[in-house]
Design an enzyme around this catalytic site. Structure first.
Site, PDB file in Angstrom:
ATOM      1  N   GLU A  82      -5.024  -3.055   7.312  1.00 47.13           N
ATOM      2  CA  GLU A  82      -4.121  -3.919   8.057  1.00 47.13           C
ATOM      3  C   GLU A  82      -3.445  -3.163   9.197  1.00 47.13           C
ATOM      4  O   GLU A  82      -3.335  -3.656  10.322  1.00 47.13           O
ATOM      5  CB  GLU A  82      -3.034  -4.498   7.138  1.00 47.13           C
ATOM      6  CG  GLU A  82      -3.567  -5.305   5.955  1.00 47.13           C
ATOM      7  CD  GLU A  82      -3.703  -4.458   4.698  1.00 47.13           C
ATOM      8  OE1 GLU A  82      -4.303  -3.359   4.791  1.00 47.13           O
ATOM      9  OE2 GLU A  82      -3.218  -4.866   3.640  1.00 47.13           O
ATOM     10  N   CYS A 112      -0.138  -4.356   0.619  1.00 44.64           N
ATOM     11  CA  CYS A 112       0.909  -3.655  -0.124  1.00 44.64           C
ATOM     12  C   CYS A 112       2.243  -3.856   0.592  1.00 44.64           C
ATOM     13  O   CYS A 112       2.327  -4.513   1.634  1.00 44.64           O
ATOM     14  CB  CYS A 112       0.569  -2.169  -0.216  1.00 44.64           C
ATOM     15  SG  CYS A 112       0.596  -1.320   1.380  1.00 44.64           S
ATOM     16  N   HIS A 132      -4.041   2.115   6.390  1.00 42.99           N
ATOM     17  CA  HIS A 132      -4.649   1.001   5.677  1.00 42.99           C
ATOM     18  C   HIS A 132      -5.346   0.081   6.685  1.00 42.99           C
ATOM     19  O   HIS A 132      -5.070   0.126   7.893  1.00 42.99           O
ATOM     20  CB  HIS A 132      -3.594   0.226   4.895  1.00 42.99           C
ATOM     21  CG  HIS A 132      -3.075   0.968   3.703  1.00 42.99           C
ATOM     22  ND1 HIS A 132      -2.312   0.375   2.708  1.00 42.99           N
ATOM     23  CD2 HIS A 132      -3.201   2.265   3.331  1.00 42.99           C
ATOM     24  CE1 HIS A 132      -2.001   1.265   1.790  1.00 42.99           C
ATOM     25  NE2 HIS A 132      -2.517   2.431   2.148  1.00 42.99           N
ATOM     26  N   CYS A 161       2.236  -2.543   4.281  1.00 44.37           N
ATOM     27  CA  CYS A 161       1.526  -3.408   5.214  1.00 44.37           C
ATOM     28  C   CYS A 161       2.239  -4.749   5.385  1.00 44.37           C
ATOM     29  O   CYS A 161       2.258  -5.315   6.482  1.00 44.37           O
ATOM     30  CB  CYS A 161       0.094  -3.622   4.736  1.00 44.37           C
ATOM     31  SG  CYS A 161      -0.892  -2.104   4.731  1.00 44.37           S
TER      32      CYS A 161
END
Length: 344
Positions: A241, A269, A239, A272
């Site tokens: 992040e 999410c 992701h 993360c």
């Protein structure tokens, strides 16, 4: 005297003293090596490391256990500093595989017979040369990391400065403000940095990924960026992040990012959010809310969980409209392409 049986029975090509030092230098630039992992991945590296440790014991000299431990500690502090072990475990590896020999009562130690492919090179080397090669490699690695950091900061400083700059009033002009502007919910700085994160999200869109972008800021400077790449990298953890956090940690040489802020275009999410807390990010700023997987209040709020030992300060909704519109356009295009394919 039997030689150590750590390699396959097939003859191994001999290494020169220069080759030994070169490979040790390459290994020395790493961190946290486990001997068991090295043995599985490359038995030659495994033998070379054990032989390097054995060379720290004086040749043809009988040592007490205390003296042997002292020599092995010195190896782990210099040439073997990349290894994640202690002198006791290292001594067991060396003794079990014949690189050092101990008396029947386990009270005396001396250097054993090294593998044949290392034997000739070992005659030309000593502990001082091995330690010097390793320390030189680590110093070069540190300089390279510092150069990368300086280059990265030089590239991003101009971009951040342009984004954060407010155009000055021209010479001879008078700025007339009839009434004070209404207070803004978010500062100019947060919005400018979020626009940089949106630029990263466009990089994800260009690769066919869900357009989410992120960046890590320290002392007002962007030090790392990231965007969604789970499909391209075949990595469910890639992701935006996580990509930005990994880049920042590598740049700073520290898995703790205590003095850093993270900007991301979409609410993180749970995965993360956990990474953000483990990294000790001091402040999180995100744009659009995620009512399906958001872990900052969208579905759950991990940052408000009192049982967790770190609590990142969270700022919500910075340029939420722009961030949300970008996602909406992406999925609208995806649906249009899907419908066109179905119709055609």
């Amino acid at each position: 005297m039997a030689q150590p049986q750590t390699m396959p029975h097939a003859a191994q090509p001999a290494v020169s003293a220069a080759g030994w030092l070169e490979r040790l230098a390459q290994l020395a630039a790493r961190k946290g090596l486990l001997l068991s992992n090295v043995r599985e991945r490359d038995p030659r590296d495994f033998e070379l490391l054990l032989a390097s440790a054995a060379l720290f014991l004086p040749a043809q000299q009988l040592l007490t256990e205390r003296d042997a431990n002292e020599h092995l500690r010195r190896f782990l502090q210099t040439a073997g500093a990349m290894l994640d072990t202690d002198h006791v475990e290292l001594r067991r590896w060396l003794a079990d595989l014949g690189f050092i020999h101990r008396s029947d009562y386990g009270t005396d130690y001396r250097r054993g017979m090294l593998p044949a492919w290392l034997h000739d090179a070992a005659a030309e080397l000593d502990a001082v040369q091995l330690a010097s090669a390793a320390e030189t490699a680590r110093a070069a690695k540190a300089q390279e990391r510092a150069a990368r950091k300086a280059a990265w900061l030089a590239r991003t400083q101009d971009v951040a400065a342009q984004a954060l700059a407010v155009p000055p009033v021209g010479v001879g002009e008078v700025e007339v403000i009839e009434q004070p502007p209404p207070p803004r919910e978010h500062g100019i700085r947060d919005e400018a940095l979020m626009r940089l994160a949106i630029d990263q999200a466009h990089n994800a869109w260009a690769l066919g990924e869900v357009p989410v972008g992120a960046l890590v800021v320290r002392d007002g400077q962007v030090i790392a960026t990231g965007f969604n790449q789970p499909i391209g990298n075949s990595d469910p953890t890639a992701h935006a992040e996580i990509q930005a956090l990994r880049a920042a940690a590598e740049l700073l040489g520290n898995y703790r990012l205590n003095h850093c802020e993270l900007y991301v275009t979409l609410e993180p999410c749970a995965m993360c959010a956990g990474a953000i807390q483990h990294a000790r990010i001091k402040r999180l700023v995100f744009g659009a809310a995620d009512p399906k997987t958001g872990a900052c209040g969208g579905v759950v709020n991990l940052f408000a969980e009192p049982r967790l030992n770190h609590h990142t300060h969270v700022e919500r909704g910075v340029l939420a409209g722009d961030c949300g519109e970008l996602l909406s356009r992406f999925f609208a295009d995806r649906r249009a392409l899907r419908d066109a394919a179905a119709a055609g």
